[in-house]
Structure formats: structure tokens, C-alpha cells
Design an enzyme around this catalytic site. Sequence first.
Site, mmCIF file in Angstrom:
data_model
loop_
_atom_site.group_PDB
_atom_site.id
_atom_site.type_symbol
_atom_site.label_atom_id
_atom_site.label_comp_id
_atom_site.label_asym_id
_atom_site.label_seq_id
_atom_site.Cartn_x
_atom_site.Cartn_y
_atom_site.Cartn_z
ATOM 1 N N LYS A 108 0.590 9.544 44.662
ATOM 2 C CA LYS A 108 0.728 10.118 43.319
ATOM 3 C C LYS A 108 2.018 9.611 42.699
ATOM 4 O O LYS A 108 3.089 9.750 43.284
ATOM 5 C CB LYS A 108 0.750 11.645 43.392
ATOM 6 C CG LYS A 108 1.131 12.343 42.092
ATOM 7 C CD LYS A 108 1.367 13.835 42.305
ATOM 8 C CE LYS A 108 1.961 14.490 41.058
ATOM 9 N NZ LYS A 108 2.274 15.916 41.255
ATOM 10 N N ASP A 155 7.105 14.695 35.025
ATOM 11 C CA ASP A 155 6.093 15.730 34.830
ATOM 12 C C ASP A 155 6.692 16.907 34.059
ATOM 13 O O ASP A 155 7.385 17.745 34.626
ATOM 14 C CB ASP A 155 5.550 16.206 36.184
ATOM 15 C CG ASP A 155 4.477 17.270 36.020
ATOM 16 O OD1 ASP A 155 3.906 17.364 34.909
ATOM 17 O OD2 ASP A 155 4.213 17.998 36.987
ATOM 18 N N ASP A 169 -0.605 21.315 34.025
ATOM 19 C CA ASP A 169 0.429 21.047 35.027
ATOM 20 C C ASP A 169 -0.165 20.817 36.407
ATOM 21 O O ASP A 169 0.555 20.523 37.353
ATOM 22 C CB ASP A 169 1.435 22.208 35.053
ATOM 23 C CG ASP A 169 2.716 21.867 35.804
ATOM 24 O OD1 ASP A 169 3.035 20.657 35.907
ATOM 25 O OD2 ASP A 169 3.400 22.789 36.296
ATOM 26 N N ARG A 217 -3.608 15.975 40.965
ATOM 27 C CA ARG A 217 -4.926 15.855 41.607
ATOM 28 C C ARG A 217 -5.899 15.064 40.739
ATOM 29 O O ARG A 217 -6.823 14.446 41.252
ATOM 30 C CB ARG A 217 -5.460 17.255 41.930
ATOM 31 C CG ARG A 217 -5.725 18.129 40.728
ATOM 32 C CD ARG A 217 -5.701 19.610 41.069
ATOM 33 N NE ARG A 217 -4.354 20.055 41.401
ATOM 34 C CZ ARG A 217 -4.046 21.298 41.779
ATOM 35 N NH1 ARG A 217 -5.004 22.212 41.867
ATOM 36 N NH2 ARG A 217 -2.801 21.631 42.054
ATOM 37 N N ASP A 247 8.520 13.355 40.829
ATOM 38 C CA ASP A 247 7.116 13.681 41.065
ATOM 39 C C ASP A 247 6.286 12.450 41.396
ATOM 40 O O ASP A 247 5.060 12.501 41.394
ATOM 41 C CB ASP A 247 6.540 14.406 39.838
ATOM 42 C CG ASP A 247 5.377 15.323 40.181
ATOM 43 O OD1 ASP A 247 5.238 15.686 41.359
ATOM 44 O OD2 ASP A 247 4.608 15.673 39.270
ATOM 45 N N LYS A 286 6.348 23.268 31.800
ATOM 46 C CA LYS A 286 7.160 23.944 32.803
ATOM 47 C C LYS A 286 8.342 24.641 32.139
ATOM 48 O O LYS A 286 8.731 24.318 31.011
ATOM 49 C CB LYS A 286 7.697 22.925 33.817
ATOM 50 C CG LYS A 286 6.644 22.207 34.636
ATOM 51 C CD LYS A 286 7.302 21.168 35.529
ATOM 52 C CE LYS A 286 6.265 20.405 36.350
ATOM 53 N NZ LYS A 286 5.664 21.234 37.410
ATOM 54 N N GLU A 336 -1.835 18.227 37.327
ATOM 55 C CA GLU A 336 -2.237 16.889 36.908
ATOM 56 C C GLU A 336 -2.329 15.888 38.044
ATOM 57 O O GLU A 336 -3.083 14.919 37.956
ATOM 58 C CB GLU A 336 -1.268 16.374 35.829
ATOM 59 C CG GLU A 336 -0.010 15.699 36.335
ATOM 60 C CD GLU A 336 0.916 16.601 37.150
ATOM 61 O OE1 GLU A 336 1.660 16.081 37.990
ATOM 62 O OE2 GLU A 336 0.913 17.833 36.941
#
Length: 503
Positions: free
Chosen positions: A269, A274, A351, A355, A292, A281, A353
Amino acid sequence: MADGISIEIESLAASGALPKPGGDLVLFVGEDLALSPRAAEIAGPGAAELVARAAGVERFKGKASSALVITAPAGLSVERLVVIGTGSDDAASRDWATLGGFVAGKLGSRSATVVLEWPGTAPGSDEVAAFSLGARLRAYKFDRYKSKKSPEGEENGGSGRLTLLVPENAGLKKALRGAEGLAEGVILARELVNEPPNVLDPEEFARRAAALEKLGVEIEILDEKDMKKLGMRALLAVAQGSAKEARVVVMRWNGAEDASEAPVAFIGKGVTFDSGGVSIKGSGGMEDMKGDMAGAACVVGLMHALASRKARVNALGAIGLVENMPDGKAQRPGDIVTSLSGQTIEIINTDAEGRLVLADVLWHVQQTYKPRFMIDLATLTGAILVALGQEFAGMFSNNDELAGRLSAAGEATGEKVWRMPLAPGFDKLIESKFADMKNTGGRHGGSATAAQFLKRYVNDVPWIHLDIAGVGMGSPATETNRSWGSGWGVRLLDRLVRDHYEA
């Protein structure tokens, strides 16, 4: 890549292997404070008595992870005599990388001659290589954007020179080359995680990954036009709120004798920043979301390590690179997107995201390259921190043999994993009234429902999902790492490949 420590190797048996004037001399002792015969010879007459007297004054007992520093030692041409305690553990149970990191930490940016043996212990080629690996990793620091650099001699490692005096061993040169390439791979991963998001956007990340071509890695970069043609709509939905275009990078190392042998595959990933998207967030700690992409950084570092030592395996690394931002074009809660697999996903929380990114890349890899197994790494859920803290990565798997092998590699490297459950009950939590699935199942079992979501994109391929949110960034300082970006996973996966999948 950041400048690091310089390491030279000399034979203990060589007549000229004497400490160089100036700098430090490093010796090792157990709890009896005895020096090895060669160490005593190198240190010179009276060294054993000097160590005993200083140890008495400083109450130094030779315990593991302890050090005695004697400044301007009488009768020696060195500036300091550094005595390292080894405790009572035998060579087989010792963590040689940790020992190397501890020594490098005590030396800082100073140069030193290190006599790497003590009574009852003469390290072999693998132990010497692990020691050098630990020293290199401890020496790493990320200060590229500081106008005033860190002071010389600090105990976080530095850019000094180590001369290791070691017993002669067959295969030492090969082991050292492998350790150097592995260190470079870990440091590359750390560099990527540490970079600020205004520098390392998806396009720049892809460019840095493409530098692996110099090592013989085949690189394919998919831009948004390529992804639209393929049908990677889940990944592109995450990217659509950002001014930065998404990228997918596929890296292939073909080291097996049989070029047609199915590859082992690693997927990362790579959310370069993010914000959470529309489901934004909180501001507290949002700056950490530059990390991230630690999963993708690990995959790039691993491919560097494998190619550097010319690993006898076909390996594939694939990373999905996006930035998740709020914008008038961003995806919304309530949207439904169609993934590359054809399965539809209702967006409940923008959030969740990572996956979505992994779903399309996992499907692409298993359909296109038919791998022997797939392991994905992602800073996926805060819930894994609640469960495992920063001691373990969460491991979810559909294959007991592969999971067992990775657990063993974790024990060997100190990058430990803990197996977590997959179960049909978690599937029920991500059922959607309007699509094939939701992208989040709510608060309860958050790490497990994320893994269950990913499982729908691997079919029957042996697979492991590693949730590295607790270990990939901001992890506690260790003897081999003082960096915010840890480079976690490179050593773990390199060990897995080395032990089980190389010809």
C-alpha cells in the site's frame, strides 16, 4: 541514499591486524571479564589488568548490552578503549545484528578497530555479516532537511569507519555482500517513509522505484490512463480527490534458473499522504500520514535487497501509489465503485482507502502473474495498534504453511508477526444492501474485517496480509534503528525468501 558508516574487514590471524593510531579499540568480554588470547595480544601487555581495574571502579560486570569506556588508556595508541559486555549467551542464541547496532551506537561517528571475538565465541560468516548489518542500520539518520546537522559523536550512530578484525571464514565475502545489500534495502525503505509528502508524491515515488533498473529489476509503471484501461476503478476512486496522479509500479526480479518459474509476489500500500478524504481525519498527528506508504516502501526495499545479492528466485513487487485528499472531485460516502475484479464496493468511509488500493493491485497480480504466493503489507488500521501495540505486525492468512514460515522468519529477524483470525462472521460485517460489499464493517474487529475484505481479491492463491500500522512508522527506538521510518519488513521478507524459496 544517506551516507552511512564505512566497514572494512581484516583477518584476526593477519600479522598486520593491529589497531590503527587514534580512534577507538573495541574489545568484548563476558561476565568473567576475560579477553580472548588474540584480543589480549592486540591490546598489548597490561590490557587485561587495565580492564579489570576500570571495571571495578565503574562496577562493570560484563552483562549483555553494557559498555565500559576507558579514555586515553595507558600503553595504547588509541584514544579510547571500549569494552563491550556480552553476558552469558552463546553464539547460537545471540542477536548479532543487535550487537552490531549497540556497538555502533556507543561509537557514534568515531572510527574504531573492533576485535570481534571473545573467549568461547568465534563468529562465523553469517554472524559477522549480521553484526555489520546492525552497525550499518544503527548509523542511519535522516537529516536531509536540517540546515544544522546533528553533532558529531552522538550515540545514534554516524559516519565513522569500523575495521572489524574477525576469524577467517569461508563464504565471508558473499555473506557480507548480502548484508550490505540488505542494509541498503532497509535504508531505502526508511528514506521513502521519512520523506515529506510534498516531495514524495506518487509520481516521484514511482521514479525512485524505477531506479532499481540499475540492479537488473524490470520496471513497469502504469499511469492513470493505463489503469482506466485495465479497470482499476477502486484504486482510481481514492486518487480522484488529489491533484497528484496515481501510479502502479510492478517490479520483477528474475533470478531463478527456470525463467518460467512462478514468482513470489509482494504487494504494498502506497498512500503517500492520507488526509482521510471527505471523511477527514482529525488534525492531531495528521502529519504522520506521510508514512501511510510504509508497505510500498518495504516492497521497494525488499526488491533492492533481492537484486543486490542476485537472489536465486523469481520475485515480483507491486505497489499502488495514491494520495487521498478531500476535493470537489473526491469520492463520497455512499458512492459505489466497481473494482478490477468486477466486484462492487459501497464506500462507507473514505478513510478506509488502503484496502481499495490493495484490492485492485492484488487482483491484477494474481490474475496476470500467477504467483506462488502473495504477501501484502499495509499501514491499514489503527485497530491493529489497539490489539498488538508496536511489538508485532498483525498477520492474516489463508495458508498455514506460509504463515508458519513467516512467523519463523519473524523470530529470526526480530520483526515479529502475530497471527490474527479470518472467519465467515467478519464477512457478514462488510455485507452491503446496495453493492457486493462495504469498504468498512464498523468499529468492532476493524483489522479483521479489513483483512476479510482483501481476502475476496486473492482467490485460492496462498496469501498473507500484514497490517503494519504499529511497526511501519514511528516505532520505538531499538539498537538497530533510531529513525522514525523503520524500514520494517525488508529483513523479514528477505529471510523468508532466503530460507524457503531460493533454489
